[in-house]
Design an enzyme around this catalytic site. Structure first.
Site, short mmCIF file in Angstrom:
data_model
loop_
_atom_site.label_atom_id
_atom_site.label_comp_id
_atom_site.label_asym_id
_atom_site.label_seq_id
_atom_site.Cartn_x
_atom_site.Cartn_y
_atom_site.Cartn_z
N GLY A 290 99.69 58.77 87.01
CA GLY A 290 99.24 59.40 88.24
C GLY A 290 97.78 59.82 88.20
N HIS B 224 93.57 52.20 88.53
CA HIS B 224 95.00 52.01 88.80
C HIS B 224 95.20 51.03 89.97
CE1 HIS B 224 95.12 56.28 87.11
NE2 HIS B 224 95.91 55.62 86.28
N ASP C 27 92.90 50.66 78.21
CA ASP C 27 93.67 51.11 77.04
C ASP C 27 94.02 49.85 76.24
OD1 ASP C 27 94.21 54.13 77.70
OD2 ASP C 27 94.50 53.01 79.55
N SER D 149 91.59 59.14 84.63
CA SER D 149 92.05 60.39 85.25
C SER D 149 91.43 61.58 84.53
CB SER D 149 93.58 60.48 85.17
OG SER D 149 94.16 59.32 85.72
N ARG D 150 91.13 61.41 83.25
CA ARG D 150 90.58 62.53 82.47
C ARG D 150 89.14 62.86 82.88
NH1 ARG D 150 93.95 63.46 77.84
NH2 ARG D 150 95.39 61.73 77.56
P1 AMP Z 1 97.13 56.00 82.89
O1 AMP Z 1 97.57 56.58 84.21
O2 AMP Z 1 95.81 56.53 82.42
O3 AMP Z 1 98.22 56.04 81.84
O4 AMP Z 1 96.86 54.47 83.17
C1 AMP Z 1 97.82 53.65 83.75
C2 AMP Z 1 97.38 52.21 83.66
O5 AMP Z 1 96.13 52.07 84.34
C3 AMP Z 1 97.14 51.75 82.23
O6 AMP Z 1 97.61 50.41 82.09
C4 AMP Z 1 95.65 51.83 82.08
O7 AMP Z 1 95.12 50.95 81.11
C5 AMP Z 1 95.21 51.44 83.47
N1 AMP Z 1 93.86 51.94 83.72
C6 AMP Z 1 93.41 53.21 83.58
N2 AMP Z 1 92.09 53.28 83.82
C7 AMP Z 1 91.69 52.02 84.11
C8 AMP Z 1 90.42 51.42 84.43
N3 AMP Z 1 89.31 52.13 84.50
N4 AMP Z 1 90.40 50.09 84.66
C9 AMP Z 1 91.53 49.33 84.59
N5 AMP Z 1 92.75 49.84 84.28
C10 AMP Z 1 92.83 51.15 84.04
#
Ligand code: AMP
Length: 294
Positions: free
Chosen positions: A31, A37, A151, A187-188
Site C-alpha cells: 500500500g 506500484h 526490490d 512508500s518510505r
Molecule cells: P511495496 O509496496 O514497497 O512492498 O512494493 C510492492 C511492489 O511494488 C514490489 O514488487 C516493488 O518492487 C514494487 N515497487 C516499489 N517501488 C517501485 C518502483 N519505484 N518502481 C517499480 N516497482 C516498484
C-alpha cells in the site's frame, strides 16, 4: 472495483474468473501507492483479463516493531488510485485474517539468495516475504504476478521460490520508476524531511557513477569503491552496502576481475529515519573483434 478482506472470498472471486477463461494478474503491495506500484498495475492490465492488487503490510517481514508501526498506511486513497488505474479487485486482509494463529508454524526459508545483501542487515526479512508470497500465491492460484526491480533481491528470491516449489505463477519483473531527480519511488520516501529527500538522491548518483566506472572498463571492486566514495561523501547518508553482483544469483563479483557481462549494482543506505535501497544494471565495454575501445 471490489474490496475483499477474507481469504476464502478472494480465492472464490479469482477461481470464478478463471472458470470463465479469464487470465489473472496479481500485484502484491504493502500500500501507500505511488507510480512505481501503478507501473506494475499497467503491466498487469496489459497482459491479463482480471487484475487484483493485494495491500498487506506484512508483520513477518519487519525486524523492528517501530519500523512496522511507522510504515505509511492510507487504504482509502489507495483504493481510489487502484480503481482509477484499472484494478478489478483489491485484497486487503487484516493481520488476524492472514495469520489467525499469530506467526505461522510453517514458514518458507528462501535459501542462500536471502542471506546476502539485504539479508545481512535484515536477517528474517526474506523469510517473511517468502512466507506471505507463498500464502498469496496459494490463495490466488494459477496467475501472473508482477514485481518491481526496485526490490531486485526480492524479485530474484520470488523467482527462485516459484521454481523450487512448482507454484503455478508466472513472475513478471518490471523496471524501476524514478522521480525526476533519479530517486527510486518508494512508500518510505514519504517519511523523509525535505533536506533528507534531497540527500536521498545520493543513492542513484552513486549507482550512475558505478555504472560509468563499469562502462569505462573498471574492475568490479573499482566500481564498488566509486559508489562507496560517493555515498560516504554525501550529507545525511549512512551507507550500508554498495556492491557489484551477478544479476541472477546476486553473488558479489570478484573485486579484482573486470566483469565479463551485464551485472547489477546494488546500494543500501540509511537516510534520516529510513533505510533506502536502489539498483541499476551496468554493462562493461565490449572487447574483441569488430569493436574498438578508445
Ligand atoms: P511495496 O509496496 O514497497 O512492498 O512494493 C510492492 C511492489 O511494488 C514490489 O514488487 C516493488 O518492487 C514494487 N515497487 C516499489 N517501488 C517501485 C518502483 N519505484 N518502481 C517499480 N516497482 C516498484
Amino acid at each position: 472495483m471490489e474490496l475483499i478482506g477474507r481469504r476464502t472470498d478472494w480465492r472464490s472471486v479469482l477461481e470464478a474468473r478463471r472458470q470463465k477463461g479469464e487470465s489473472i494478474g496479481v500485484v502484491p503491495t504493502m500500500g501507500a501507492l505511488h507510480d512505481g506500484h501503478l507501473s506494475l498495475v499497467a503491466a498487469a492490465v496489459g497482459r491479463c483479463d482480471f487484475v487484483t492488487m493485494t495491500i498487506f503490510v506484512n508483520p513477518l517481514q519487519f525486524g523492528e516493531a517501530s519500523d512496522l508501526e511507522a510504515y505509511p498506511r492510507d487504504l482509502e486513497r489507495d483504493l481510489e488510485v487502484a480503481e482509477a488505474a484499472g484494478v478489478h479487485a483489491v485484497f486487503a486482509p487484516s493481520v488476524e485474517e492472514m495469520y489467525p494463529a499469530g506467526k505461522p508454524s510453517t514458514v518458507v526459508a528462501p535459501g542462500p539468495l536471502a542471506a546476502r545483501l539485504e539479508g545481512t542487515s535484515r536477517p528474517s526479512h526474506f523469510e517473511g516475504v517468502a512466507t506471505v508470497v507463498t500464502k498469496l500465491f496459494g490463495l490466488a492460484g494459477a496467475s501472473s504476478a508482477f514485481f518491481g526491480e526496485k526490490d531486485f533481491q526480492q524479485l530474484a528470491i520470488v523467482r527462485q521460490l516459484v521454481a523450487d516449489l512448482d507454484l503455478p505463477v508466472e513472475i513478471v519483473g518490471c523496471p524501476i520508476v524514478r522521480e525526476a531527480d533519479g530517486l527510486a519511488m518508494s512508500s518510505r520516501n514519504r517519511r523523509l524531511s525535505s533536506s533528507e529527500r534531497e540527500a536521498a538522491t545520493a543513492l542513484f548518483r552513486s549507482l550512475v557513477a558505478g555504472r560509468q566506472a563499469v562502462e569505462s572498463g573498471c574492475s568490479a571492486g573499482e566500481a564498488e569503491q566509486t559508489m562507496h566514495a560517493l555515498l560516504q561523501g554525501a550529507p545525511r547518508i549512512e551507507p550500508d552496502y554498495a556492491v557489484a553482483a551477478d544479476p541472477i544469483n546476486l553473488e558479489r563479483l570478484d573485486p579484482e576481475a573486470k566483469p565479463a557481462g551485464t551485472l547489477r549494482l546494488l546500494v543500501a543506505a540509511g537516510v534520516g529515519p529510513v533505510r533506502l535501497i536502489d539498483n541499476l544494471a551496468a554493462c562493461p565495454p565490449v572487447t574483441g573483434a569488430g569493436r574498438q575501445i578508445p
